[in-house]
Design a protein around this motif. Structure first.
Motif, PDB file in Angstrom:
ATOM      1  N   THR A 211       0.849  -1.205   0.000  1.00 52.12           N
ATOM      2  CA  THR A 211       0.000   0.000   0.000  1.00 52.12           C
ATOM      3  C   THR A 211       0.876   1.244   0.000  1.00 52.12           C
ATOM      4  O   THR A 211       1.691   1.413   0.913  1.00 52.12           O
ATOM      5  N   HIS A 325      -6.886   5.128   0.005  1.00 55.17           N
ATOM      6  CA  HIS A 325      -7.348   5.513   1.347  1.00 55.17           C
ATOM      7  C   HIS A 325      -6.999   6.981   1.581  1.00 55.17           C
ATOM      8  O   HIS A 325      -6.037   7.494   1.003  1.00 55.17           O
ATOM      9  N   LYS A 330      -4.788   5.776   7.967  1.00 53.47           N
ATOM     10  CA  LYS A 330      -3.784   4.894   8.573  1.00 53.47           C
ATOM     11  C   LYS A 330      -2.916   5.771   9.465  1.00 53.47           C
ATOM     12  O   LYS A 330      -3.003   7.005   9.374  1.00 53.47           O
ATOM     13  N   ARG A 353       0.903  -4.986  -4.708  1.00 56.39           N
ATOM     14  CA  ARG A 353      -0.573  -4.944  -4.701  1.00 56.39           C
ATOM     15  C   ARG A 353      -1.080  -5.585  -5.991  1.00 56.39           C
ATOM     16  O   ARG A 353      -2.000  -6.388  -5.991  1.00 56.39           O
ATOM     17  N   ALA A 493      -9.749   2.812   5.841  1.00 58.90           N
ATOM     18  CA  ALA A 493      -8.512   2.156   5.393  1.00 58.90           C
ATOM     19  C   ALA A 493      -8.399   0.793   6.041  1.00 58.90           C
ATOM     20  O   ALA A 493      -8.989   0.542   7.090  1.00 58.90           O
ATOM     21  N   ASP A 494      -7.622  -0.066   5.422  1.00 57.34           N
ATOM     22  CA  ASP A 494      -7.299  -1.352   6.039  1.00 57.34           C
ATOM     23  C   ASP A 494      -6.057  -1.143   6.894  1.00 57.34           C
ATOM     24  O   ASP A 494      -4.935  -1.226   6.400  1.00 57.34           O
ATOM     25  N   SER A 495      -6.257  -0.835   8.172  1.00 59.82           N
ATOM     26  CA  SER A 495      -5.112  -0.506   9.011  1.00 59.82           C
ATOM     27  C   SER A 495      -5.019  -1.463  10.184  1.00 59.82           C
ATOM     28  O   SER A 495      -5.964  -2.197  10.487  1.00 59.82           O
ATOM     29  N   TRP A 496      -3.887  -1.399  10.877  1.00 58.52           N
ATOM     30  CA  TRP A 496      -3.746  -2.225  12.081  1.00 58.52           C
ATOM     31  C   TRP A 496      -4.628  -1.704  13.212  1.00 58.52           C
ATOM     32  O   TRP A 496      -4.908  -2.435  14.155  1.00 58.52           O
ATOM     33  N   LEU A 498      -7.587  -1.319  12.961  1.00 61.12           N
ATOM     34  CA  LEU A 498      -8.792  -2.142  12.787  1.00 61.12           C
ATOM     35  C   LEU A 498      -8.468  -3.638  12.755  1.00 61.12           C
ATOM     36  O   LEU A 498      -9.347  -4.453  12.468  1.00 61.12           O
ATOM     37  N   ALA A 500      -6.809  -5.026  10.527  1.00 60.86           N
ATOM     38  CA  ALA A 500      -6.911  -5.503   9.142  1.00 60.86           C
ATOM     39  C   ALA A 500      -5.604  -6.092   8.609  1.00 60.86           C
ATOM     40  O   ALA A 500      -5.598  -6.708   7.547  1.00 60.86           O
ATOM     41  N   ASN A 501      -4.497  -5.880   9.328  1.00 60.92           N
ATOM     42  CA  ASN A 501      -3.205  -6.395   8.835  1.00 60.92           C
ATOM     43  C   ASN A 501      -2.981  -7.855   9.195  1.00 60.92           C
ATOM     44  O   ASN A 501      -2.035  -8.468   8.721  1.00 60.92           O
ATOM     45  N   ARG A 507     -12.493  -7.237  12.481  1.00 63.44           N
ATOM     46  CA  ARG A 507     -12.332  -5.851  12.077  1.00 63.44           C
ATOM     47  C   ARG A 507     -13.058  -4.955  13.084  1.00 63.44           C
ATOM     48  O   ARG A 507     -14.269  -4.712  12.977  1.00 63.44           O
TER      49      ARG A 507
END
Ligand code: NAP
Length: 548
Positions: A211, A325, A330, A353, A493-496, A498, A500-501, A507
Motif C-alpha cells: 500500500t 485511502h 492509517k 498490490r 482504510a485497512d489498518s492495524w 482495525l 486488518a493487517n 475488524r
C-alpha cells in the motif's frame, strides 16, 4: 495451575518499558507496595529495547517524549535531536531505571505465560516461563500496544538461505548491509524510516510495497538549545497543554476548516505545515482533515502532488501515490528523504498490490508473474499484531476461569481501555479502548499510571479487596468508542487500528479516538463519582455496584 504460589505480592507488573518503569516507581516507591516486575528482554526499554532497526526514532518531538513525574529529571535530561532516536530513548530509559533504582525488583529474561484470577482468594496467580509461581492482589500490564511482531506466513518463508529480520526484533549487534542485495517488505512507519538508511549502504535495495503511503517530512536535525531552554522554563504549562490536547502534543490546534479558505490560502497553509514538518501538518493546518472527507481530499491531494514533484521517474511516482485511502486513515507517517530515496540508482520499487509475492525461496522473492528478485537479506517491516496480540499470547483467565482471549474473540471489550468486566484488579496501561496509539504515548501512559495508582490507593485506604468493571459500563464504553470512530477517516482504510493487517483478526477499531483531553476528563469524572462503572468490595462482602 500446576502448584501453589511460592510468593505473595501486592502487585505484579508486566513489562519494563515506559509503562512498567513508571508503574514500578508509583506503586513501589510512592505507595510502598511489594511489587514484582517481569520483563521479557534482558534490559529495560520495551519498544525501544526491541526496535533497533536503522533509522528507528520516535515521531513525537523529543521534549515531549519523556516522563513528567519528576521535575528534576525533566530539567536535567538533555535531548540532542528534534526527534529522539532509538539509542537515545533507550539511554533515557536506562537512566530513569538507574536514577530511581528501578531494576532491583525487575526480573529480566522472563515472560509471564499465565495469570489466573482465583475467585476464593481474590488474588491473581501468575506463572512465568522461568518457573516462577507468585500471587498478587493487583495485576498491571505494561506490555505495549505494538509488541507482537507480525511476520507474514508467506509460502516458503523459512526456506530463504540468506538472513532475514523483523524490524521489531532487530539484532543488538546491528546488520551490515554493505554491498548486499536487500529486500524490504512493508512501507509503514518502520519501513519508511529504515528504507532511506538501508539504501545508503546496500548494494541494491528492493522495496516490496503493498500500500502506498502519505508521509510528511520530519525536518529532523539537532534540537535548538535555545528552544529547549525555553521549553524547560515553561515545562509545566507545555505539558498541561499536551494533557488537554487531542494527540498528547502541545501544538496549537487548527481552528479553521480546510473548506472555508481560498485555494491559494489553503495551499499556503499546507506548504507552511509541510515545511515545518511532522505531526503539525495534521494537527496544525486545518481542523477537519480527520473528520470531513472533502477537507481531507485537499490534504491528500497536496501530498500526492508533492510525491509527483519529488520522485523523478513518473512511473515510480505513480506507484508511490496513495489513492485507495485518505490521508490519516492509517497511522500518519513522518520521514526523512523517503520519496527521494526512489531517485537513487540502487533502489527499485516493486508493487506487490498488483503483482503479489508468490513465494519466498532459497535465493529470494518470487512474484506471481514469475519475476524473481534474488536477495541476500530480507527485512520484514511488516508490523505487529497490535493492541491485542500480546494479551492473547498470555493465558489470562478471569472469574470462573473465563479466558480473556475467548472474551475478546470478536474484538477487545474493555471499560475505559483500562479494565475488563470479569477480570477484577487487572489494570491495563494503554489497553484497547484508550487513546494509546493515537497519542504521544508517554502522556497517555502517565495518565493511566496515575489513574491506576489513584484507584489502588483508594482500595488500600478503604480496606477494599476487589475492583471490577461493570459489564454494562463496558458495553456502553465499547459502543461509545465505535460511535466516535465511525465519524472519522479511520474506518476508510485497512489498518492495524482495525486489525486488518492480520489475516482472520476481527475488524474492530481498537483505540479511543476522542483525544487524550476528553478521555482524561472522562476518567476524572469516573473517579469523582466514586469509581462509577466499577464494583468495589471486600472479599467477604458482596460487591457494591457503583454503576448507573
Ligand atoms: P505497519 O504500519 O503495520 O506497516 C506494515 C507494512 O507491512 C505495511 O506497509 C503493510 O502493508 C506491509 N505488510 C504487512 N503484511 C504484509 C504482507 N503479508 N505482505 C506484504 N506487505 C505486508 O507496521 P510498522 O511500520 O512496524 O508500524 C507499526 C506502528 O508502530 C506504527 O503505525 C506506529 O504506531 C509505530 N511505530 C512508530 C514509529 C515512530 O514513531 N516513528 C516507528 C515505527 C513504528 P499494508 O499497508 O498493505 O497493510
Amino acid at each position: 495451575m500446576a502448584s501453589s504460589p511460592t510468593r505473595e505480592l501486592d502487585a505484579v507488573v508486566l513489562g519494563a518499558g515506559f509503562a512498567g518503569l513508571h508503574t514500578n516507581y508509583a506503586l513501589r516507591d510512592q505507595m510502598g507496595l511489594d511489587v514484582q516486575v517481569y520483563e521479557a528482554g534482558d534490559g529495560v526499554g520495551g519498544t525501544w529495547y526491541w526496535n533497533r532497526y536503522p533509522g528507528a526514532r520516535c515521531d513525537s518531538e523529543s521534549y515531549m517524549y519523556c516522563f513528567s513525574f519528576n521535575k528534576e529529571l525533566m530539567q536535567q535530561w538533555e535531548w540532542s535531536g528534534k526527534y529522539p532516536e532509538q539509542p537515545e530513548i533507550l539511554r533515557y530509559l536506562n537512566h530513569v531505571a538507574d536514577r530511581f533504582d528501578l531494576r532491583r525488583n525487575i526480573q529480566f529474561n522472563t515472560r509471564v505465560t499465565a495469570a489466573h484470577w482465583n475467585d476464593e482468594t481474590a488474588r491473581w496467580e501468575i506463572e512465568t516461563d522461568q518457573g516462577d509461581r507468585v500471587s498478587a492482589k493487583y495485576l498491571i500490564t505494561g506490555i505495549g500496544c505494538l509488541s507482537s511482531a507480525n511476520v507474514p506466513n508467506i509460502t516458503g518463508r523459512d526456506t530463504f538461505a540468506g538472513q532475514s529480520y523483523h524490524t521489531g526484533a532487530w539484532p543488538h549487534e546491528g546488520v551490515d548491509f554493505s554491498g548486499k542485495r536487500v529486500g524490504v517488505i512493508g512501507t509503514g512507519s518502520s519501513g519508511v524510516q529504515s528504507i532511506p538508511v538501508i539504501a545508503q549502504t546496500a548494494g541494491h535495495l528492493t522495496v516490496f510495497q503493498r500500500t502506498p503511503q502519505y508521509t510528511i517530512p520530519a525536518r529532523h536535525g539537532n534540537v535548538d538549545k535555545a528552544f529547549l531552554d525555553e521549553v524547560k522554563k515553561n515545562y509545566d504549562e507545555i505539558y498541561e497543554k499536551a494533557r488537554q490536547s487531542t494527540g498528547g502534543l502541545p501544538y496549537d490546534a487548527a481552528e479553521r476548516s480546510a473548506l472555508e479558505v481560498t485555494d491559494e490560502e489553503r495551499t499556503a497553509v499546507y506548504e507552511d505545515a509541510w515545511n515545518q514538518g511532522g505531526f503539525k501538518f495534521l494537527f496544525g493546518s486545518f481542523s477537519d482533515i480527520s473528520l470531513d472527507r472533502r477537507a481531507n481530499d485537499t490534504a491528500s491531494e497536496f501530498i500526492r502532488a508533492k510525491i509527483r514533484e519529488i520522485v523523478k521517474d513518473p512511473d515510480v511516482a505513480e506507484k508511490l501515490v496513495p489513492v485507495d485511502h485518505p490521508f490519516s486513515s492509517k497511522r500518519p507517517l513522518i520521514d526523512t528523504n523517503y520519496f527521494d530515496t526512489y531517485n537513487r540508482d540502487n533502489v527499485t520499487l516493486v508493487d506487490i498490490r498488483h503483482n503479489p509475492i508468490a513465494e519466498i525461496n532459497p535465493t529470494g522473492i518470487k512474484l506471481e508473474d514469475g519475476a524473481q528478485h534474488d536477495l541476500d537479506i530480507i527485512v520484514f517491516a511488516t508490523g505487529f499484531d497490535a493492541m491485542t496480540g500480546t494479551f492473547n499470547k498470555i493465558d489470562i483467565q478471569g472469574k470462573g476461569g473465563e479466558k480473556l482471549r475467548d472474551k475478546w474473540a470478536a474484538g477487545p471489550l474493555t471499560y475505559l481501555g483500562v479494565s475488563v468486566a470479569g477480570y477484577p484488579n487487572l489494570f491495563m496501561i494503554t489497553g484497547p479502548g484508550s487513546p494509546s496509539v493515537l497519542s504521544n504515548m508517554p502522556v497517555s501512559i502517565e495518565q493511566h499510571v496515575e489513574w491506576i495508582t489513584g484507584a489502588i490507593k483508594h482500595m488500600e485506604a478503604n480496606g477494599l479487596d476487589v475492583m471490577e468493571a461493570d459489564a454494562q459500563a463496558e458495553v456502553e464504553w465499547v459502543d461509545h468508542v465505535n460511535e466516535l470512530a465511525s465519524q472519522t477517516m479511520f474506518m476508510l482504510a485497512d489498518s492495524w487500528y482495525l486489525g486488518a493487517n492480520i489475516p482472520g483478526k476481527p475488524r474492530v477499531f481498537m483505540p479511543y479516538p476522542g483525544g487524550v483531553g476528553a478521555y482524561r476528563e472522562k476518567c476524572d469524572e469516573v473517579t469523582a463519582a466514586g469509581y462509577e462503572g466499577f464494583h468495589l468490595s471486600t472479599s467477604q462482602e458482596p460487591a457494591t455496584a457503583t454503576a448507573d
